[in-house]
Design a protein around this motif. Structure first.
Motif, PDB file in Angstrom:
ATOM      1  N   GLU A  58      45.615  -6.711 -14.646  1.00 29.77           N
ATOM      2  CA  GLU A  58      44.501  -6.928 -13.722  1.00 29.77           C
ATOM      3  C   GLU A  58      44.205  -5.686 -12.872  1.00 29.77           C
ATOM      4  N   LYS A  71      34.998  -6.902 -15.815  1.00 25.55           N
ATOM      5  CA  LYS A  71      35.952  -7.110 -14.723  1.00 25.55           C
ATOM      6  C   LYS A  71      36.051  -8.603 -14.385  1.00 25.55           C
ATOM      7  N   TRP A  75      39.411 -10.850 -14.840  1.00 21.08           N
ATOM      8  CA  TRP A  75      39.915 -11.467 -13.605  1.00 21.08           C
ATOM      9  C   TRP A  75      40.020 -12.988 -13.781  1.00 21.08           C
ATOM     10  N   HIS A  78      42.888 -14.072 -16.006  1.00 20.82           N
ATOM     11  CA  HIS A  78      44.173 -14.058 -15.284  1.00 20.82           C
ATOM     12  C   HIS A  78      44.329 -15.323 -14.447  1.00 20.82           C
TER      13      HIS A  78
END
Length: 500
Positions: A58, A71, A75, A78
Protein backbone atom coordinates in the motif's frame (compact mmCIF):
# COMPACT_ATOMS: atom_id res chain seq x y z
CA UNK A 1 -21.73 5.23 5.54
CA UNK A 2 -22.28 2.31 3.20
CA UNK A 3 -24.46 4.33 0.83
CA UNK A 4 -21.91 7.17 0.85
CA UNK A 5 -18.96 4.89 -0.05
CA UNK A 6 -20.88 3.19 -2.85
CA UNK A 7 -22.12 6.53 -4.23
CA UNK A 8 -18.80 8.37 -4.32
CA UNK A 9 -15.11 7.43 -4.28
CA UNK A 10 -14.46 10.63 -2.39
CA UNK A 11 -16.12 9.07 0.67
CA UNK A 12 -13.81 6.01 0.63
CA UNK A 13 -12.33 6.80 4.07
CA UNK A 14 -15.70 5.93 5.63
CA UNK A 15 -14.70 2.26 5.05
CA UNK A 16 -12.42 2.62 8.10
CA UNK A 17 -15.45 3.48 10.23
CA UNK A 18 -17.34 0.42 8.98
CA UNK A 19 -14.35 -1.89 9.57
CA UNK A 20 -13.88 -0.41 13.06
CA UNK A 21 -17.35 -1.66 14.07
CA UNK A 22 -16.20 -5.23 13.23
CA UNK A 23 -13.93 -4.93 16.32
CA UNK A 24 -16.89 -4.02 18.54
CA UNK A 25 -17.68 -5.90 21.77
CA UNK A 26 -21.43 -5.78 21.10
CA UNK A 27 -22.82 -8.77 19.22
CA UNK A 28 -25.58 -6.81 17.46
CA UNK A 29 -23.13 -4.16 16.22
CA UNK A 30 -20.76 -6.81 14.84
CA UNK A 31 -23.62 -8.45 12.93
CA UNK A 32 -24.66 -5.10 11.46
CA UNK A 33 -21.04 -4.39 10.44
CA UNK A 34 -20.68 -7.86 8.81
CA UNK A 35 -23.86 -7.27 6.78
CA UNK A 36 -22.60 -3.81 5.74
CA UNK A 37 -19.21 -5.27 4.65
CA UNK A 38 -21.02 -8.02 2.76
CA UNK A 39 -23.00 -5.46 0.75
CA UNK A 40 -20.08 -3.06 0.32
CA UNK A 41 -17.39 -5.46 -0.93
CA UNK A 42 -19.97 -7.58 -2.77
CA UNK A 43 -20.91 -4.49 -4.81
CA UNK A 44 -17.26 -3.48 -5.34
CA UNK A 45 -16.33 -6.98 -6.57
CA UNK A 46 -19.24 -6.96 -9.04
CA UNK A 47 -18.35 -3.47 -10.25
CA UNK A 48 -14.68 -4.43 -10.70
CA UNK A 49 -13.48 -1.67 -8.35
CA UNK A 50 -10.82 -3.78 -6.64
CA UNK A 51 -7.27 -4.03 -7.98
CA UNK A 52 -6.71 -7.16 -10.13
CA UNK A 53 -3.30 -8.86 -10.17
CA UNK A 54 -0.36 -9.23 -7.79
CA UNK A 55 -1.23 -6.78 -4.98
CA UNK A 56 1.59 -4.25 -4.42
CA UNK A 57 2.36 -2.84 -0.90
CA UNK A 58 0.00 0.00 0.00
CA UNK A 59 2.74 2.49 0.98
CA UNK A 60 4.64 2.30 -2.32
CA UNK A 61 1.50 2.80 -4.41
CA UNK A 62 0.25 5.73 -2.33
CA UNK A 63 3.65 7.46 -2.44
CA UNK A 64 4.05 6.86 -6.19
CA UNK A 65 2.85 8.99 -9.07
CA UNK A 66 0.33 6.47 -10.44
CA UNK A 67 -3.22 7.49 -11.36
CA UNK A 68 -5.92 8.14 -8.76
CA UNK A 69 -8.06 5.24 -10.01
CA UNK A 70 -5.20 2.73 -9.58
CA UNK A 71 -4.44 4.13 -6.12
CA UNK A 72 -8.11 3.85 -5.15
CA UNK A 73 -8.36 0.23 -6.37
CA UNK A 74 -5.17 -0.88 -4.57
CA UNK A 75 -6.24 0.91 -1.39
CA UNK A 76 -9.73 -0.65 -1.49
CA UNK A 77 -8.28 -4.11 -2.17
CA UNK A 78 -6.18 -3.77 1.01
CA UNK A 79 -9.34 -2.85 2.93
CA UNK A 80 -11.05 -5.93 1.46
CA UNK A 81 -8.16 -8.09 2.73
CA UNK A 82 -8.49 -6.58 6.21
CA UNK A 83 -12.22 -7.33 6.16
CA UNK A 84 -11.70 -11.00 5.11
CA UNK A 85 -9.04 -11.53 7.80
CA UNK A 86 -11.36 -10.09 10.44
CA UNK A 87 -14.23 -12.31 9.23
CA UNK A 88 -11.85 -15.29 9.57
CA UNK A 89 -11.22 -14.25 13.19
CA UNK A 90 -14.98 -13.96 13.79
CA UNK A 91 -15.32 -17.71 13.02
CA UNK A 92 -13.99 -18.10 16.58
CA UNK A 93 -16.47 -15.62 18.11
CA UNK A 94 -18.35 -16.88 21.24
CA UNK A 95 -21.73 -16.18 19.60
CA UNK A 96 -22.87 -18.82 17.07
CA UNK A 97 -24.99 -16.23 15.19
CA UNK A 98 -21.83 -14.17 14.52
CA UNK A 99 -19.89 -17.28 13.42
CA UNK A 100 -22.69 -18.32 11.08
CA UNK A 101 -22.96 -14.84 9.55
CA UNK A 102 -19.18 -14.58 9.11
CA UNK A 103 -19.09 -17.99 7.38
CA UNK A 104 -21.96 -17.07 5.06
CA UNK A 105 -20.30 -13.74 4.16
CA UNK A 106 -16.92 -15.36 3.44
CA UNK A 107 -18.60 -17.96 1.21
CA UNK A 108 -20.43 -15.15 -0.62
CA UNK A 109 -17.05 -13.48 -1.24
CA UNK A 110 -15.65 -16.83 -2.48
CA UNK A 111 -18.49 -17.02 -5.00
CA UNK A 112 -18.09 -13.40 -6.16
CA UNK A 113 -14.30 -13.55 -6.27
CA UNK A 114 -14.57 -16.74 -8.34
CA UNK A 115 -16.88 -15.01 -10.81
CA UNK A 116 -14.82 -11.77 -10.80
CA UNK A 117 -11.23 -13.01 -10.16
CA UNK A 118 -8.72 -10.73 -8.44
CA UNK A 119 -5.84 -12.42 -10.24
CA UNK A 120 -4.98 -12.27 -13.91
CA UNK A 121 -5.36 -15.55 -15.86
CA UNK A 122 -2.01 -17.03 -16.97
CA UNK A 123 -3.52 -18.10 -20.27
CA UNK A 124 -6.90 -17.95 -21.97
CA UNK A 125 -9.37 -20.31 -20.33
CA UNK A 126 -7.21 -20.70 -17.18
CA UNK A 127 -9.30 -22.00 -14.22
CA UNK A 128 -9.33 -19.43 -11.42
CA UNK A 129 -10.64 -20.03 -7.90
CA UNK A 130 -10.01 -17.84 -4.80
CA UNK A 131 -7.86 -20.52 -3.08
CA UNK A 132 -6.30 -18.21 -0.48
CA UNK A 133 -9.65 -16.85 0.67
CA UNK A 134 -11.16 -20.33 0.75
CA UNK A 135 -8.19 -21.72 2.70
CA UNK A 136 -8.88 -19.03 5.32
CA UNK A 137 -12.42 -20.46 5.68
CA UNK A 138 -11.21 -24.09 6.03
CA UNK A 139 -8.54 -23.09 8.57
CA UNK A 140 -11.25 -21.32 10.59
CA UNK A 141 -13.39 -24.49 10.54
CA UNK A 142 -10.49 -26.75 11.59
CA UNK A 143 -9.78 -24.99 14.85
CA UNK A 144 -7.22 -26.56 17.25
CA UNK A 145 -8.83 -24.68 20.16
CA UNK A 146 -12.59 -25.34 20.13
CA UNK A 147 -15.18 -27.77 18.82
CA UNK A 148 -16.61 -26.45 15.51
CA UNK A 149 -19.07 -29.28 14.83
CA UNK A 150 -22.09 -26.91 14.68
CA UNK A 151 -20.39 -24.60 12.20
CA UNK A 152 -19.17 -27.61 10.19
CA UNK A 153 -22.75 -28.87 9.93
CA UNK A 154 -23.66 -25.46 8.43
CA UNK A 155 -20.74 -25.77 6.00
CA UNK A 156 -21.92 -29.19 4.77
CA UNK A 157 -24.53 -27.64 2.49
CA UNK A 158 -21.69 -26.04 0.47
CA UNK A 159 -20.05 -29.48 0.00
CA UNK A 160 -22.86 -30.42 -2.38
CA UNK A 161 -21.11 -28.18 -4.94
CA UNK A 162 -18.39 -30.04 -6.86
CA UNK A 163 -15.85 -27.19 -6.96
CA UNK A 164 -16.25 -26.43 -3.22
CA UNK A 165 -15.84 -30.12 -2.38
CA UNK A 166 -12.70 -30.40 -4.54
CA UNK A 167 -11.04 -27.34 -2.99
CA UNK A 168 -12.15 -28.37 0.51
CA UNK A 169 -10.23 -31.63 0.10
CA UNK A 170 -7.09 -29.78 -0.98
CA UNK A 171 -7.34 -27.09 1.72
CA UNK A 172 -8.09 -29.71 4.44
CA UNK A 173 -4.99 -31.73 3.42
CA UNK A 174 -2.79 -28.62 3.71
CA UNK A 175 -4.32 -27.55 7.04
CA UNK A 176 -3.97 -31.02 8.64
CA UNK A 177 -0.30 -31.21 7.56
CA UNK A 178 0.31 -27.66 8.81
CA UNK A 179 -1.26 -28.20 12.26
CA UNK A 180 0.26 -31.67 12.74
CA UNK A 181 3.80 -30.38 12.09
CA UNK A 182 3.30 -27.08 13.94
CA UNK A 183 2.08 -28.57 17.25
CA UNK A 184 4.25 -30.86 19.40
CA UNK A 185 1.03 -32.51 20.64
CA UNK A 186 -2.04 -32.00 18.47
CA UNK A 187 -5.19 -31.36 20.58
CA UNK A 188 -8.00 -33.94 20.37
CA UNK A 189 -10.48 -31.20 19.43
CA UNK A 190 -8.56 -30.54 16.19
CA UNK A 191 -8.68 -34.23 15.18
CA UNK A 192 -12.42 -34.28 15.90
CA UNK A 193 -12.99 -31.15 13.79
CA UNK A 194 -10.90 -32.61 10.97
CA UNK A 195 -12.76 -35.95 11.06
CA UNK A 196 -16.15 -34.17 11.05
CA UNK A 197 -15.14 -32.26 7.90
CA UNK A 198 -13.44 -35.19 6.13
CA UNK A 199 -16.29 -37.62 6.80
CA UNK A 200 -18.79 -35.09 5.36
CA UNK A 201 -17.04 -35.27 1.96
CA UNK A 202 -18.90 -37.71 -0.28
CA UNK A 203 -17.83 -38.16 -3.91
CA UNK A 204 -20.20 -38.64 -6.86
CA UNK A 205 -20.31 -42.11 -8.45
CA UNK A 206 -19.99 -41.03 -12.10
CA UNK A 207 -18.18 -38.29 -13.97
CA UNK A 208 -21.46 -37.08 -15.50
CA UNK A 209 -22.61 -36.19 -11.95
CA UNK A 210 -19.96 -33.42 -11.75
CA UNK A 211 -21.94 -30.44 -12.98
CA UNK A 212 -23.01 -28.55 -9.85
CA UNK A 213 -20.59 -25.61 -9.46
CA UNK A 214 -20.77 -22.94 -6.75
CA UNK A 215 -18.74 -20.44 -8.76
CA UNK A 216 -20.48 -19.60 -12.02
CA UNK A 217 -18.57 -20.09 -15.31
CA UNK A 218 -19.74 -19.21 -18.79
CA UNK A 219 -18.48 -22.60 -19.98
CA UNK A 220 -16.57 -25.51 -18.44
CA UNK A 221 -13.27 -26.52 -19.98
CA UNK A 222 -12.22 -30.16 -20.27
CA UNK A 223 -8.68 -29.08 -19.32
CA UNK A 224 -9.73 -28.16 -15.76
CA UNK A 225 -8.96 -30.78 -13.12
CA UNK A 226 -12.08 -29.84 -11.17
CA UNK A 227 -14.39 -31.36 -13.83
CA UNK A 228 -12.79 -34.85 -13.74
CA UNK A 229 -13.87 -37.52 -11.24
CA UNK A 230 -10.40 -39.13 -11.22
CA UNK A 231 -8.92 -35.83 -9.94
CA UNK A 232 -11.57 -35.69 -7.20
CA UNK A 233 -10.66 -39.26 -6.25
CA UNK A 234 -6.98 -38.40 -6.17
CA UNK A 235 -7.63 -35.40 -3.91
CA UNK A 236 -9.90 -37.56 -1.72
CA UNK A 237 -7.15 -40.18 -1.40
CA UNK A 238 -4.44 -37.65 -0.54
CA UNK A 239 -6.73 -36.06 2.06
CA UNK A 240 -7.47 -39.35 3.88
CA UNK A 241 -3.91 -40.71 3.63
CA UNK A 242 -2.56 -37.41 4.97
CA UNK A 243 -5.01 -37.62 7.88
CA UNK A 244 -4.48 -41.31 8.70
CA UNK A 245 -0.68 -41.24 8.64
CA UNK A 246 -0.70 -39.37 11.97
CA UNK A 247 -1.07 -41.09 15.32
CA UNK A 248 -4.78 -40.64 15.96
CA UNK A 249 -6.55 -41.15 19.31
CA UNK A 250 -8.19 -44.60 19.60
CA UNK A 251 -11.68 -43.06 19.85
CA UNK A 252 -11.12 -41.47 16.44
CA UNK A 253 -9.68 -44.67 14.93
CA UNK A 254 -12.97 -46.38 15.79
CA UNK A 255 -14.97 -43.64 14.03
CA UNK A 256 -12.77 -43.90 10.91
CA UNK A 257 -13.02 -47.71 10.82
CA UNK A 258 -16.83 -47.59 11.16
CA UNK A 259 -17.12 -45.62 7.88
CA UNK A 260 -14.04 -47.11 6.14
CA UNK A 261 -15.75 -49.87 4.09
CA UNK A 262 -18.71 -47.75 3.03
CA UNK A 263 -17.60 -44.12 2.71
CA UNK A 264 -13.82 -44.22 2.14
CA UNK A 265 -12.58 -47.36 0.31
CA UNK A 266 -15.06 -47.22 -2.64
CA UNK A 267 -13.95 -43.67 -3.54
CA UNK A 268 -10.15 -44.10 -3.37
CA UNK A 269 -8.11 -44.08 -6.56
CA UNK A 270 -5.98 -46.95 -5.10
CA UNK A 271 -7.79 -48.67 -2.20
CA UNK A 272 -4.76 -50.92 -1.57
CA UNK A 273 -2.93 -47.91 -0.08
CA UNK A 274 -5.10 -48.36 3.03
CA UNK A 275 -3.37 -51.69 3.81
CA UNK A 276 -0.91 -50.16 6.29
CA UNK A 277 -3.58 -48.35 8.30
CA UNK A 278 -5.93 -51.35 8.39
CA UNK A 279 -3.27 -53.91 9.32
CA UNK A 280 -1.96 -51.56 12.04
CA UNK A 281 -5.50 -51.22 13.40
CA UNK A 282 -6.06 -54.99 13.14
CA UNK A 283 -2.96 -55.57 15.31
CA UNK A 284 -4.22 -53.28 18.11
CA UNK A 285 -6.77 -55.83 19.38
CA UNK A 286 -10.19 -55.48 20.97
CA UNK A 287 -12.98 -53.49 19.31
CA UNK A 288 -10.51 -51.72 16.98
CA UNK A 289 -9.54 -55.09 15.43
CA UNK A 290 -13.18 -56.08 15.02
CA UNK A 291 -13.85 -52.85 13.12
CA UNK A 292 -10.73 -53.20 10.94
CA UNK A 293 -12.10 -56.52 9.67
CA UNK A 294 -14.61 -54.81 7.37
CA UNK A 295 -11.95 -52.88 5.44
CA UNK A 296 -9.62 -55.90 5.30
CA UNK A 297 -12.46 -58.04 3.97
CA UNK A 298 -12.90 -55.65 1.00
CA UNK A 299 -9.14 -55.52 0.32
CA UNK A 300 -8.78 -59.32 0.52
CA UNK A 301 -11.83 -60.12 -1.63
CA UNK A 302 -11.76 -57.31 -4.19
CA UNK A 303 -8.14 -56.14 -4.30
CA UNK A 304 -6.22 -59.40 -3.78
CA UNK A 305 -4.55 -58.40 -0.53
CA UNK A 306 -2.38 -61.19 0.90
CA UNK A 307 -2.42 -61.35 4.67
CA UNK A 308 -0.47 -64.43 5.83
CA UNK A 309 -1.56 -64.57 9.51
CA UNK A 310 -5.09 -63.35 8.91
CA UNK A 311 -6.97 -66.39 10.26
CA UNK A 312 -4.64 -66.70 13.23
CA UNK A 313 -5.42 -63.07 14.14
CA UNK A 314 -9.14 -63.66 13.59
CA UNK A 315 -8.94 -66.69 15.89
CA UNK A 316 -7.17 -64.53 18.49
CA UNK A 317 -10.09 -62.06 18.45
CA UNK A 318 -12.42 -64.71 19.86
CA UNK A 319 -12.51 -64.01 23.57
CA UNK A 320 -15.40 -63.61 26.09
CA UNK A 321 -15.71 -59.86 25.34
CA UNK A 322 -16.71 -60.54 21.72
CA UNK A 323 -20.29 -61.25 22.88
CA UNK A 324 -20.58 -57.93 24.71
CA UNK A 325 -19.06 -55.38 22.32
CA UNK A 326 -21.12 -52.85 20.42
CA UNK A 327 -19.94 -54.23 17.04
CA UNK A 328 -20.80 -57.91 17.74
CA UNK A 329 -23.23 -58.18 14.81
CA UNK A 330 -20.72 -56.77 12.32
CA UNK A 331 -17.95 -59.08 13.59
CA UNK A 332 -20.00 -62.29 13.34
CA UNK A 333 -21.36 -61.31 9.92
CA UNK A 334 -17.79 -60.92 8.62
CA UNK A 335 -16.49 -64.00 10.46
CA UNK A 336 -19.28 -65.97 8.76
CA UNK A 337 -18.12 -64.67 5.36
CA UNK A 338 -14.45 -65.45 6.05
CA UNK A 339 -15.28 -69.00 7.17
CA UNK A 340 -17.63 -69.67 4.24
CA UNK A 341 -14.88 -70.84 1.85
CA UNK A 342 -14.87 -74.60 1.24
CA UNK A 343 -11.07 -74.46 0.70
CA UNK A 344 -10.27 -73.83 4.35
CA UNK A 345 -8.45 -76.72 6.09
CA UNK A 346 -10.51 -78.82 8.51
CA UNK A 347 -8.20 -78.12 11.48
CA UNK A 348 -8.84 -74.37 11.10
CA UNK A 349 -12.64 -74.63 10.97
CA UNK A 350 -12.57 -77.13 13.85
CA UNK A 351 -10.52 -74.69 15.93
CA UNK A 352 -13.08 -71.89 15.35
CA UNK A 353 -16.02 -74.19 16.13
CA UNK A 354 -14.34 -75.44 19.30
CA UNK A 355 -13.28 -71.96 20.46
CA UNK A 356 -16.82 -70.62 19.96
CA UNK A 357 -18.31 -73.64 21.78
CA UNK A 358 -16.03 -73.07 24.75
CA UNK A 359 -16.91 -69.35 24.86
CA UNK A 360 -20.60 -70.25 24.58
CA UNK A 361 -20.51 -71.75 28.09
CA UNK A 362 -20.38 -68.25 29.58
CA UNK A 363 -22.19 -66.29 26.85
CA UNK A 364 -25.54 -64.50 27.44
CA UNK A 365 -28.68 -66.14 25.94
CA UNK A 366 -29.14 -63.56 23.16
CA UNK A 367 -25.60 -64.29 21.93
CA UNK A 368 -26.08 -68.06 22.22
CA UNK A 369 -29.16 -67.94 19.97
CA UNK A 370 -26.86 -66.62 17.23
CA UNK A 371 -23.64 -68.55 18.02
CA UNK A 372 -25.20 -72.05 18.15
CA UNK A 373 -26.60 -71.86 14.55
CA UNK A 374 -23.23 -70.31 13.54
CA UNK A 375 -21.37 -73.41 14.85
CA UNK A 376 -23.88 -75.76 13.19
CA UNK A 377 -23.37 -73.92 9.87
CA UNK A 378 -19.60 -74.50 10.14
CA UNK A 379 -20.22 -78.23 10.52
CA UNK A 380 -22.64 -78.20 7.55
CA UNK A 381 -20.08 -76.49 5.28
CA UNK A 382 -17.16 -78.68 6.32
CA UNK A 383 -18.22 -82.33 6.68
CA UNK A 384 -14.68 -83.25 7.80
CA UNK A 385 -15.39 -81.40 11.08
CA UNK A 386 -18.43 -83.53 11.95
CA UNK A 387 -16.05 -85.86 13.72
CA UNK A 388 -16.32 -83.32 16.60
CA UNK A 389 -19.92 -84.47 17.11
CA UNK A 390 -19.83 -88.09 15.97
CA UNK A 391 -16.62 -90.10 16.10
CA UNK A 392 -17.49 -93.64 14.86
CA UNK A 393 -15.44 -96.39 16.46
CA UNK A 394 -13.27 -93.88 18.28
CA UNK A 395 -12.34 -94.09 21.98
CA UNK A 396 -14.37 -92.09 24.49
CA UNK A 397 -12.52 -88.96 25.56
CA UNK A 398 -11.81 -88.95 29.27
CA UNK A 399 -10.12 -85.52 29.01
CA UNK A 400 -10.44 -82.71 26.47
CA UNK A 401 -7.23 -82.55 24.35
CA UNK A 402 -8.14 -79.03 23.11
CA UNK A 403 -5.76 -76.30 24.32
CA UNK A 404 -7.76 -73.03 24.75
CA UNK A 405 -4.60 -71.02 25.54
CA UNK A 406 -2.88 -71.86 22.23
CA UNK A 407 -2.86 -68.87 19.83
CA UNK A 408 -2.16 -70.90 16.69
CA UNK A 409 -5.31 -72.79 15.59
CA UNK A 410 -3.11 -75.42 13.91
CA UNK A 411 -1.63 -76.40 17.28
CA UNK A 412 -4.83 -76.22 19.34
CA UNK A 413 -5.67 -79.96 18.76
CA UNK A 414 -9.33 -78.99 18.18
CA UNK A 415 -9.86 -81.77 15.63
CA UNK A 416 -8.99 -84.39 18.28
CA UNK A 417 -11.61 -82.99 20.67
CA UNK A 418 -15.42 -82.99 20.73
CA UNK A 419 -18.12 -80.36 21.11
CA UNK A 420 -19.22 -81.52 24.57
CA UNK A 421 -20.03 -77.88 25.38
CA UNK A 422 -23.07 -78.06 23.08
CA UNK A 423 -24.34 -81.07 25.03
CA UNK A 424 -23.90 -79.09 28.25
CA UNK A 425 -25.89 -76.20 26.75
CA UNK A 426 -28.81 -78.58 26.11
CA UNK A 427 -29.44 -78.21 29.88
CA UNK A 428 -29.49 -74.38 29.63
CA UNK A 429 -32.13 -72.54 31.70
CA UNK A 430 -33.49 -70.73 28.62
CA UNK A 431 -35.71 -73.11 26.60
CA UNK A 432 -34.80 -71.54 23.22
CA UNK A 433 -31.06 -71.99 23.91
CA UNK A 434 -31.48 -75.65 24.92
CA UNK A 435 -33.59 -76.19 21.79
CA UNK A 436 -30.90 -74.57 19.56
CA UNK A 437 -28.20 -76.71 21.21
CA UNK A 438 -30.27 -79.89 20.66
CA UNK A 439 -30.12 -79.44 16.85
CA UNK A 440 -26.71 -81.14 17.00
CA UNK A 441 -28.37 -84.41 18.14
CA UNK A 442 -30.12 -84.88 14.78
CA UNK A 443 -28.56 -85.21 11.35
CA UNK A 444 -27.77 -81.68 10.18
CA UNK A 445 -29.91 -80.49 7.29
CA UNK A 446 -28.15 -79.51 4.06
CA UNK A 447 -29.38 -75.89 3.79
CA UNK A 448 -27.68 -73.59 6.28
CA UNK A 449 -29.64 -71.78 8.95
CA UNK A 450 -29.59 -68.03 8.30
CA UNK A 451 -27.99 -66.14 11.17
CA UNK A 452 -28.73 -62.69 9.70
CA UNK A 453 -31.96 -62.10 11.73
CA UNK A 454 -30.17 -63.18 14.92
CA UNK A 455 -27.10 -60.93 14.62
CA UNK A 456 -28.74 -57.85 16.15
CA UNK A 457 -30.73 -59.75 18.80
CA UNK A 458 -30.62 -58.03 22.21
CA UNK A 459 -31.43 -59.22 25.74
CA UNK A 460 -34.39 -56.80 25.78
CA UNK A 461 -35.88 -58.38 22.62
CA UNK A 462 -35.47 -61.91 24.03
CA UNK A 463 -37.16 -60.80 27.27
CA UNK A 464 -40.03 -59.09 25.37
CA UNK A 465 -40.51 -62.17 23.21
CA UNK A 466 -40.77 -64.41 26.27
CA UNK A 467 -43.27 -62.08 27.94
CA UNK A 468 -45.55 -62.11 24.88
CA UNK A 469 -45.43 -65.88 24.44
CA UNK A 470 -48.62 -67.60 25.53
CA UNK A 471 -48.36 -70.86 27.45
CA UNK A 472 -50.68 -73.86 27.04
CA UNK A 473 -54.24 -73.16 28.17
CA UNK A 474 -54.68 -76.10 30.57
CA UNK A 475 -51.74 -77.67 32.39
CA UNK A 476 -52.50 -80.79 34.48
CA UNK A 477 -50.75 -80.58 37.85
CA UNK A 478 -50.47 -83.13 40.67
CA UNK A 479 -49.18 -82.00 44.01
CA UNK A 480 -49.26 -82.81 47.73
CA UNK A 481 -50.57 -79.91 49.83
CA UNK A 482 -47.86 -78.48 52.10
CA UNK A 483 -48.17 -79.51 55.74
CA UNK A 484 -45.09 -77.98 57.31
CA UNK A 485 -42.60 -75.22 56.63
CA UNK A 486 -40.70 -77.21 54.01
CA UNK A 487 -43.68 -79.23 52.86
CA UNK A 488 -43.01 -82.75 54.23
CA UNK A 489 -45.42 -84.16 56.80
CA UNK A 490 -42.98 -85.96 59.07
CA UNK A 491 -40.17 -83.44 58.76
CA UNK A 492 -38.37 -82.21 61.85
CA UNK A 493 -39.36 -78.64 60.91
CA UNK A 494 -43.03 -79.63 60.83
CA UNK A 495 -42.85 -80.57 64.51
CA UNK A 496 -41.70 -77.10 65.54
CA UNK A 497 -43.28 -74.83 62.88
CA UNK A 498 -46.79 -74.73 61.47
CA UNK A 499 -48.21 -72.88 58.52
CA UNK A 500 -50.92 -70.49 59.71
Amino acid sequence: LLEAVLASRGEANAVFDILAVLQSEDQEEIQEAVRACSRLFGALLERGELFVGQLPPEETVMAGSQGATRKYKVWMRHRYHSCCNRLGELLAHPSFQVKELALGTLMKFVQLEGAHPLEKPKWEGNYLFPRQLFKLVVEGLLSPEEDRSLLLSQFQEYLEHDDIRYHTMQAASDTVAQVATGHPEVPLVFWNNAFTLLSAVSLPRQESDISNFYVGHTELSDKWKVVHLKEHRRAFQLMWLGFLKHELPLSLCKKVLVIMHDSILPHLAQPSLMIDFLTRAYDIGGAISLLALNGLFILIHKHNLEYPDFYQKLYGLLDPSVFHVKYRARFFHLADLFLSSSHLPAYLVAAFAKRLSRLALTAPPEALLMVLPFICNLLRRHPACRVLVHRPGGPELDADPYDPGEEDPAKSRALESSLWELQALQQHYHPEVSKAASVINQALSVPEASIAPLLELTAFEVFERDLKRKGPEAVPLEFIPAQGLLGRRDDLCAQHFTLS
